[in-house]
Design an enzyme around this catalytic site. Structure first.
Site, PDB file in Angstrom:
ATOM      1  N   HIS A   1      33.635  11.035 -15.147  1.00 57.53           N
ATOM      2  CA  HIS A   1      33.902   9.623 -14.805  1.00 57.53           C
ATOM      3  C   HIS A   1      34.593   9.439 -13.473  1.00 57.53           C
ATOM      4  O   HIS A   1      35.028   8.323 -13.179  1.00 57.53           O
ATOM      5  CB  HIS A   1      34.791   8.974 -15.865  1.00 57.53           C
ATOM      6  CG  HIS A   1      34.152   8.815 -17.195  1.00 57.53           C
ATOM      7  ND1 HIS A   1      33.460   7.678 -17.567  1.00 57.53           N
ATOM      8  CD2 HIS A   1      34.081   9.647 -18.246  1.00 57.53           C
ATOM      9  CE1 HIS A   1      33.017   7.824 -18.792  1.00 57.53           C
ATOM     10  NE2 HIS A   1      33.368   9.014 -19.239  1.00 57.53           N
TER      11      HIS A   1
ATOM     12  N   LYS B   1      41.576  -5.218 -12.080  1.00 53.75           N
ATOM     13  CA  LYS B   1      41.312  -3.806 -12.396  1.00 53.75           C
ATOM     14  C   LYS B   1      42.583  -3.034 -12.083  1.00 53.75           C
ATOM     15  O   LYS B   1      43.522  -3.600 -11.531  1.00 53.75           O
ATOM     16  CB  LYS B   1      40.148  -3.259 -11.577  1.00 53.75           C
ATOM     17  CG  LYS B   1      40.249  -3.566 -10.082  1.00 53.75           C
ATOM     18  CD  LYS B   1      39.040  -3.063  -9.307  1.00 53.75           C
ATOM     19  CE  LYS B   1      37.857  -3.990  -9.341  1.00 53.75           C
ATOM     20  NZ  LYS B   1      36.697  -3.450 -10.033  1.00 53.75           N
ATOM     21  N   ARG B   2      42.621  -1.729 -12.422  1.00 52.82           N
ATOM     22  CA  ARG B   2      43.784  -0.933 -12.051  1.00 52.82           C
ATOM     23  C   ARG B   2      44.000  -1.030 -10.540  1.00 52.82           C
ATOM     24  O   ARG B   2      43.042  -1.141  -9.762  1.00 52.82           O
ATOM     25  CB  ARG B   2      43.582   0.528 -12.450  1.00 52.82           C
ATOM     26  CG  ARG B   2      43.711   0.769 -13.929  1.00 52.82           C
ATOM     27  CD  ARG B   2      45.102   0.447 -14.417  1.00 52.82           C
ATOM     28  NE  ARG B   2      46.043   1.454 -14.048  1.00 52.82           N
ATOM     29  CZ  ARG B   2      46.602   2.327 -14.894  1.00 52.82           C
ATOM     30  NH1 ARG B   2      46.310   2.284 -16.182  1.00 52.82           N
ATOM     31  NH2 ARG B   2      47.474   3.222 -14.472  1.00 52.82           N
TER      32      ARG B   2
ATOM     33  N   LYS C   1      30.468  -7.107 -16.220  1.00 58.51           N
ATOM     34  CA  LYS C   1      30.958  -8.227 -17.053  1.00 58.51           C
ATOM     35  C   LYS C   1      30.947  -9.526 -16.246  1.00 58.51           C
ATOM     36  O   LYS C   1      30.538 -10.582 -16.742  1.00 58.51           O
ATOM     37  CB  LYS C   1      32.380  -7.933 -17.550  1.00 58.51           C
ATOM     38  CG  LYS C   1      32.454  -6.730 -18.475  1.00 58.51           C
ATOM     39  CD  LYS C   1      33.888  -6.235 -18.670  1.00 58.51           C
ATOM     40  CE  LYS C   1      33.873  -4.830 -19.265  1.00 58.51           C
ATOM     41  NZ  LYS C   1      35.190  -4.169 -19.205  1.00 58.51           N
TER      42      LYS C   1
ATOM     43  N   THR D   1      32.803  -1.198 -14.407  1.00 57.07           N
ATOM     44  CA  THR D   1      32.183  -1.922 -15.530  1.00 57.07           C
ATOM     45  C   THR D   1      32.556  -3.398 -15.489  1.00 57.07           C
ATOM     46  O   THR D   1      31.815  -4.236 -15.987  1.00 57.07           O
ATOM     47  CB  THR D   1      32.589  -1.316 -16.897  1.00 57.07           C
ATOM     48  OG1 THR D   1      33.984  -1.013 -16.859  1.00 57.07           O
ATOM     49  CG2 THR D   1      31.809  -0.054 -17.192  1.00 57.07           C
TER      50      THR D   1
ATOM     51  N   LYS E   1      40.256   1.340  -4.714  1.00 60.90           N
ATOM     52  CA  LYS E   1      39.638   0.080  -5.151  1.00 60.90           C
ATOM     53  C   LYS E   1      39.871  -1.042  -4.127  1.00 60.90           C
ATOM     54  O   LYS E   1      39.264  -2.096  -4.199  1.00 60.90           O
ATOM     55  CB  LYS E   1      40.173  -0.320  -6.517  1.00 60.90           C
ATOM     56  CG  LYS E   1      39.784   0.660  -7.637  1.00 60.90           C
ATOM     57  CD  LYS E   1      40.351   0.225  -8.986  1.00 60.90           C
ATOM     58  CE  LYS E   1      40.165   1.257 -10.077  1.00 60.90           C
ATOM     59  NZ  LYS E   1      38.810   1.255 -10.666  1.00 60.90           N
TER      60      LYS E   1
HETATM   61  C1  26W Z   1      43.853  13.155 -16.187  1.00 63.56           C
HETATM   62  C2  26W Z   1      44.224  11.794 -15.718  1.00 63.56           C
HETATM   63  C3  26W Z   1      43.043  10.894 -15.690  1.00 63.56           C
HETATM   64  C4  26W Z   1      42.936   9.898 -16.637  1.00 63.56           C
HETATM   65  C5  26W Z   1      41.838   9.081 -16.627  1.00 63.56           C
HETATM   66  C6  26W Z   1      42.071  11.060 -14.735  1.00 63.56           C
HETATM   67  C7  26W Z   1      40.987  10.244 -14.724  1.00 63.56           C
HETATM   68  C8  26W Z   1      40.859   9.270 -15.673  1.00 63.56           C
HETATM   69  C9  26W Z   1      39.609   8.446 -15.754  1.00 63.56           C
HETATM   70  C10 26W Z   1      38.414   9.336 -15.515  1.00 63.56           C
HETATM   71  C11 26W Z   1      39.616   7.306 -14.859  1.00 63.56           C
HETATM   72  C12 26W Z   1      38.575   6.296 -15.234  1.00 63.56           C
HETATM   73  O1  26W Z   1      38.815   5.446 -16.058  1.00 63.56           O
HETATM   74  N1  26W Z   1      37.407   6.328 -14.580  1.00 63.56           N
HETATM   75  C13 26W Z   1      36.525   5.201 -14.613  1.00 63.56           C
HETATM   76  O2  26W Z   1      35.541   5.360 -15.624  1.00 63.56           O
HETATM   77  C14 26W Z   1      34.745   4.199 -15.738  1.00 63.56           C
HETATM   78  C15 26W Z   1      33.830   4.382 -16.919  1.00 63.56           C
HETATM   79  O3  26W Z   1      32.856   5.325 -16.630  1.00 63.56           O
HETATM   80  C16 26W Z   1      34.003   3.917 -14.451  1.00 63.56           C
HETATM   81  O4  26W Z   1      33.318   2.694 -14.589  1.00 63.56           O
HETATM   82  C17 26W Z   1      34.978   3.816 -13.294  1.00 63.56           C
HETATM   83  O5  26W Z   1      34.274   3.697 -12.068  1.00 63.56           O
HETATM   84  C18 26W Z   1      35.880   5.028 -13.257  1.00 63.56           C
HETATM   85  O6  26W Z   1      36.884   4.897 -12.271  1.00 63.56           O
END
Ligand code: 26W
Length: 804
Positions: free
Chosen positions: A354, A545-546, A657, A653, A551
């Site tokens: 992701h 968003k975050r 929406k 995502t 971003k």
């Molecule tokens: C280990 C710490 C950590 C925690 C969460 C690293 C990375 C993440 C996630 C991978 C971050 C995340 O939410 N990624 C998002 O995933 C969405 C669903 O696929 C995508 O639509 C977003 O572009 C992406 O940033």
């Protein structure tokens, strides 16, 4: 189907016999709990029927492993999916309560950070709707994502005690405890046949307690479960230490065990490297695999048939230890030989990536890993040894492949690369949008693509139309049902039939009036939450968003500053009044993101208090972004900001929406924006900015850092950051100024002019309501393929081997 009377009676009985309350004394929160318990009973009836059906049909089961499930509220969604919405509405009215008041009582279940967790929540909805035999597996964090408030312009975090009153949606299974070993060491030994037989000794035990949340598919036919585990201490172990008289150590061990499921790590896109996080990941995996093996061995005694009956999807690398735990169970407990165990494991597991952000890629120091999971470390060494031997044999003239593919990072402190483990142990690896899946192959792990191109695939994300249209935008849902029939809810491709209505001015006016209605509702919410009055006729431009540098909320606020300077310094008038909405949380340790929040708030204060902007420009930062707030903001938005640096956002995502709720997008060629633009038509999408390839070129030459010096409009805007205009302390935003002028990795200034021109075009077009809302209609019409039902069908047929 239960009617109004049955719901009323059951609700009163839940109040009385489960909650020990009389109707006349019940608060709104009590009524919410009683109604939820009532609805849960109806879910349970279907759940047992589903279980029976799936067993009879011998359905292949999918296990979706995720450290995050960002569910939000459940009551309205469950009522809609069960077909009980009108009856429950009426039942509450007849009991003297307002439906909206009661549903508003439900706390969001915020067991996730952002995109990845919310995607998991959409997926379990789609899997149940498509009648797939599937379950989600995650952790029941006691504290979800922190609550955010803004004080003096700054983010302040408070704990999210969502569960203090116990969620009515969860059923605890204290009778199904699972014992999870952790710690200890390995003793080398041999079995009676003289084979190497290592013994994992002196581990301590964590107890996993399963809690089930029921996931109702649309129509109520299939009810699956999301199983969340909480951690507890083992009594028997306590006795063991107590007997040695070490009371304090026993108690502190108990606390340590319970802490495992205490809190969700609040950093996304940056890995913590903390022992507790690794323990959480292992805990999830170990509990889930016990469930998987239990369920499988209940119905089969041929372990080699596991891949025909079970598919495991790993939501990013966080649950990648499932591969290792599965090998341990097969080799150590089922006594399979290595090759047979490896074949089963690879055929069963698949992995979704992701993120491309290097700082988000998980690695764990070998020393830490060994302390917690000595046997698992041995297994990883063995996987790596065999894998590299195989590579060396197949590509004898490419020795350099070995270091780059190894599961171990050897430079500096030795670390395990979780993405490599996940790729090697899976039969499929997918990205979440076309561009992202290409970049995985070309940039992230090109050598893995070289050695196993057949593993790599794409599954573009989607979102559930049940929550994101039907529930969040009831007026649009009513319109769609009138135009298309009720089938659109489970067949979103039907939306394309709206295209032929694009020239019907009556229809376009209806789209406009739905948007206005939603904007008025949001205005009321803003007034009650923040005490600020906004004009619903202004253009609502949202970025929610975050908060993250990639971003580029900073690009948005720089443009706002530019508009503001134009009004107050040059006497410009905006073609149309605008409201800029921002909302989102920054990871508590991410200083730059927090400073960007502060900048947005200071710009908002300055702009909103300046009489010269009145009726033209306002800026709002809405506190505490969460799923339920998104459900209000998204249907009320005219312009969706999807402005990440090209090549950084895996998919996004919220972009989907917004567009399916009739917002137009201003966006870069990044993530799923590209596919959305293709789907809705380039003329209905405001594209700007450099492509991923161009960004790479600029970064290589450093030319993007010169823009400040050569472009006077940009210089004026950036200088305002350190002018004292937005905060008396001129040095406050100096770090942002320095970043933009010296090391602008995310290329804000490179894209600024192109963004500004696109924004100008947006405002020009917005002043032509008929054309604008025609474009909005065409956005809705084009979004059929962004339903998570389409995504799940793709996973099912191309990855899981499940027909639906
Ligand atoms: C280990 C710490 C950590 C925690 C969460 C690293 C990375 C993440 C996630 C991978 C971050 C995340 O939410 N990624 C998002 O995933 C969405 C669903 O696929 C995508 O639509 C977003 O572009 C992406 O940033």
């Amino acid at each position: 189907m239960p009617g109004v009377e049955e719901i009323k009676n059951n609700l009163i009985s839940k109040l009385r016999y489960s909650l020990c309350l009389d109707l006349k004394d019940a608060t709104h929160a009590d009524i919410f709990n009683a109604l939820a318990l009532t609805i849960r009973d109806f879910q349970l009836d279907s759940f047992f029927a589903t279980k029976h059906y799936q067993k009879e049909a011998k359905s292949k089961r999918l296990y979706y492993l995720s450290m995050e499930f960002l569910l939000g509220q459940s009551l309205r969604n469950n009522l809609m999916n069960l077909g009980l919405y009108p009856a429950a509405h009426q039942a509450l009215n007849e009991l003297g309560f307002d439906f909206e008041d009661i549903t508003a009582e439900e706390p969001d279940a915020a067991l996730g950070n952002g995109g990845l967790g919310r995607l998991a929540a959409c997926f379990i909805d789609s899997m149940a709707t498509l009648d797939i035999a599937a379950s989600g597996h995650g952790i029941k964090y006691e504290y979800g994502l922190f609550k955010q408030s803004i004080q003096h312009g700054r983010q302040v975090e408070q704990p999210d005690d969502w569960h203090s009153t116990h969620s009515p949606w969860l059923i605890d299974h204290h009778s199904q405890l699972m014992l999870i070993p952790i710690g200890g060491h390995i003793e080398e030994s041999e079995d009676i046949d003289g084979n190497y037989n290592p013994m994992w000794m002196d581990w301590r035990v964590i107890v996993g307690v399963p809690h089930d949340y029921f996931v109702t598919g649309y129509g109520g036919k299939t009810v699956n479960k999301l199983r969340l585990y909480s951690a507890a201490a083992s009594d028997s172990f306590d006795v063991h230490i107590f007997n040695r008289g070490d009371y304090l150590r026993a108690v502190s061990q108990k606390i340590a065990s319970e802490n495992i499921s205490k809190i969700l790590y609040p950093a996304d896109e940056i890995q913590s490297g903390k022992e507790l996080r690794l323990t959480q990941e292992y805990f999830l995996v170990a509990c889930t695999l016990r469930d998987i093996f239990q369920e499988f061995t209940d119905k089969s005694d041929d372990i080699t048939a596991l891949p025909d009956a079970v598919a495991i999807q790993l939501n990013d690398t966080h649950p990648a230890l499932a591969i290792v735990e599965m090998m341990r169970i097969l080799v150590d407990e089922h006594r399979l030989d290595w090759d047979a165990a490896w074949d089963i494991t690879q055929k069963t597991c698949a992995f979704t990536n992701h993120t491309l952000m290097p700082e988000a890629l998980e690695t764990w120091p070998v020393t830490l890993f060994e302390k917690l999971l000595p046997r698992h470390l041995q297994i990883i060494y063995e996987i790596n040894h065999r894998f590299l031997a195989d590579v060396a044999e197949k590509w004898p003239d490419r020795p350099e492949l070995l270091a780059s593919l190894s599961l171990f990072e050897e430079r500096g402190e030795k670390k395990i690369r979780m993405a490599h483990l996940a790729i090697v142990g899976s039969h499929k690896v997918n990205g979440v949008a076309k561009l992202h899946s290409e970049l995985i192959k070309q940039d992230l792990v090109p050598n893995f693509y070289f050695i196993s191109p057949e593993k790599f695939t794409n599954q573009t994300n989607g979102v559930t139309p049940r929550r994101w249209i039907q529930q969040a935008n009831t007026q649009l849902a009513t319109f769609l049902t009138r135009q298309l029939g009720a089938g659109w809810v489970t067949d979103l491709d039907k939306l394309q039939r709206l295209k032929k209505l694009a020239n019907d001015s009556g229809v376009v006016e209806e789209i406009q009036s739905i948007k206005l209605h939603n904007k008025q509702a949001l205005c009321r919410l803003i007034a009650s939450r923040q005490g600020i009055k906004v004009d619903p006729l202004a253009m609502f431009d949202s970025q929610v968003k975050r908060i993250h540098e990639y971003k580029r909320q900073l690009l948005n606020v720089l443009h706002v500053i530019h508009l503001y300077l134009g009004i107050v310094e040059s006497g410009n008038t905006l073609i149309q009044p605008k409201v800029h909405l921002f909302s989102g949380k920054a990871a508590p340790g991410y200083a730059m993101a927090k400073l960007i929040i502060q900048l947005i708030n200071e710009v908002a204060r300055t702009v909103n208090n300046d009489p010269r902007t009145k009726g033209q420009l306002s800026v709002l930062f809405l506190e505490d972004y969460k799923v339920s707030l998104a459900e209000h903001i998204i249907p009320a938005t005219d312009l969706s900001e999807q402005i990440s640096t090209a090549g950084t956002e895996a998919s996004g995502t919220s972009n989907m929406k917004f567009s399916m709720n009739g917002a137009l997008t201003i966006g870069t060629m990044d993530g799923a924006n590209i596919e959305i633009r293709d789907a809705v038509g380039a003329e209905n999408f405001y594209l700007f900015g450099a492509t991923a390839a161009e960004i790479n070129t600029h970064r290589a030459t450093g030319s993007h850092n010169q823009i400040y010096h050569s472009n006077p409009v940009i210089r004026e805007t950036v200088d305002a950051l350190v002018s004292g205009r937005f905060n008396l302390d001129k040095s406050l935003f100096q770090p942002i100024y320095r970043m933009l002028t010296e090391g602008d990795h995310y290329c804000h200034l490179l894209d600024f002019d192109s963004y500004r021109l696109a924004q100008h075009q947006v405002l020009t077009d917005f002043s032509q309501p008929q054309q604008w809302h025609q474009k909005a209609l065409l956005n809705i019409a084009g979004m059929g393929s962004f339903s998570s039902d389409r995504t799940i069908k793709g996973y099912a047929s191309e990855i899981w081997g499940i027909t639906c």
